[in-house]
Write an enzyme that holds these catalytic residues in place. Structure first.
Site, short mmCIF file in Angstrom:
data_model
loop_
_atom_site.label_atom_id
_atom_site.label_comp_id
_atom_site.label_asym_id
_atom_site.label_seq_id
_atom_site.Cartn_x
_atom_site.Cartn_y
_atom_site.Cartn_z
N GLY A 36 0.79 -1.23 0.00
CA GLY A 36 0.00 0.00 0.00
C GLY A 36 0.82 1.27 0.00
O GLY A 36 0.36 2.31 0.51
N THR A 38 1.68 3.23 -2.58
CA THR A 38 1.10 4.28 -3.42
C THR A 38 -0.12 4.92 -2.76
O THR A 38 -0.27 6.14 -2.76
CB THR A 38 0.73 3.72 -4.80
OG1 THR A 38 1.91 3.25 -5.45
CG2 THR A 38 0.08 4.79 -5.67
N ASP A 61 8.57 4.37 -9.15
CA ASP A 61 8.30 2.94 -9.30
C ASP A 61 7.97 2.67 -10.77
O ASP A 61 7.06 3.30 -11.32
CB ASP A 61 7.12 2.56 -8.41
CG ASP A 61 6.85 1.06 -8.40
OD1 ASP A 61 7.35 0.36 -9.30
OD2 ASP A 61 6.13 0.59 -7.49
#
EC number: 3.6.-.-
Length: 343
Positions: A36, A38, A61
């Site tokens: 989690g 992001t 990323d």
């Protein structure tokens, strides 16, 4: 009694301290894949936008989930997020950044090939990518180019999974090595290169070798300056994101130890996907998983008693779109209270 409730003497279980620390310029959000990161970085950016003049959220990323999170397409140029006036986002392709540096903006690859230069460009690119960590270093170079031209008060990085994040933080030494290697090759094979490049001594992008070296040197100076800022706890912090499982806890501990070796501040941990079974629940699977999570939560609280440990619940739907992210973000600054704690 729910384990989500924390003793009064403990560190505040929220990220409010980050919002209150007005001097912060760089904030990294990282952890193992699938925990989690992001969602957390987007939510933190939303909260910061309420108390900062301007905020830039950057994904380093390769998966680039910011576009999915906000249901809006982002690219390598900073762009305002829909519904905000002071929150922008961008997604950086490290490979693309390196290719831009070597090939030059707007270079005509067909013309280069016709002139017999394409092979030279490919050789330079192969040489550059042979340097460990250069892709992450160039990713950050792209960030610096944006940040220097646009004055953002706070920059948040949604980083790649743990291993890549830690390599990313080594970029100053990586670029030092890259510059040393290019300088060495330039001095050793300068005459040969000049003969190959022709009378004008130009690379495929129209630059001369000395011009490219000068640009790299300017880049190194800028990055060294930023690296100094990274090691200043008043300017930089790293938010660790994990879930209450063994592998994630192990990765978090490894990351915290390595961040300490780089002298990078970290004092906040976000634990996502926690189960809080309702009273009277008959779900054996939920109860078993909750017991497992409690074991690792207890370890986290024992290991990191001087950290702000934020406990976020498992939600029944994906956190996508501005409204859901705003709702999720509230729990980062106002600790989640399980239903049974209200009774």
């Amino acid at each position: 009694m729910s384990t989500a409730l924390i003793d009064v003497d403990s560190m505040e279980p929220s990220l409010q301290s980050i919002l209150d620390q007005k001097s912060l310029r760089w904030i990294f959000v990282g952890g193992k894949g699938g925990v989690g990161k992001t969602t957390t970085s987007c939510s933190l950016a939303i909260q910061l936008a309420k108390v900062r003049r301007s905020v830039l959220l950057i994904s380093t990323d390769p998966a680039h989930n910011l576009s999915d999170a906000f249901s809006q397409k982002f690219g390598k140029e900073a762009r305002l997020i829909d519904g905000f006036t002071n929150l922008s986002a961008m997604e950086i392709d490290p490979n693309g950044s390196m290719q831009d540096l070597l090939a030059g903006q707007g270079a005509d690859e067909g013309g280069a090939a016709a002139d017999g230069m394409a092979g030279m460009g490919g050789m330079m690119q192969d040489l550059a990518f042979a340097i460990p960590g250069i892709d992450e270093a160039m990713s950050f170079a792209e960030v610096l180019k944006q940040v220097k031209s646009l004055s953002y008060e706070t920059i948040i990085f949604d980083t790649a999974p743990t291993g890549h994040t830690l390599r990313f933080l080594q970029f100053p030494s990586v670029l030092e090595k890259a510059l040393a290697k290019v300088s060495q090759l330039s001095s050793q094979y300068g005459p040969l290169l000049n003969g190959f490049l022709g009378g004008q001594g130009q690379l495929p992008n129209g630059q001369s070798l000395p011009e490219m070296m000068e640009k790299l040197e300017q880049l190194r100076e800028t990055i060294s300056e930023v690296n100094t800022q990274f090691k200043d706890e008043n300017l930089t912090t790293f938010v660790c994101v994990c879930i209450a499982e063994f592998l994630s806890l192990y990765e978090t501990e490894r990351m915290i130890q390595e961040l300490a070796s780089y002298n990078i501040d970290t004092h906040c941990i976000v634990v996502n996907q926690l189960l809080f079974p309702k009273k009277g629940s008959k779900c054996d699977h939920c109860d078993a998983r909750r017991r497992m999570q409690k074991k690792y939560l207890d370890q986290i609280e024992e290991l990191y008693d001087e950290f702000n440990v934020v406990k976020m619940p498992m939600l029944i739907e994906e956190v996508r779109g501005k409204e859901k992210l705003e709702k999720f973000s509230e729990m980062l600054v106002k600790p989640y209270v399980p239903p049974e704690a209200d009774e």
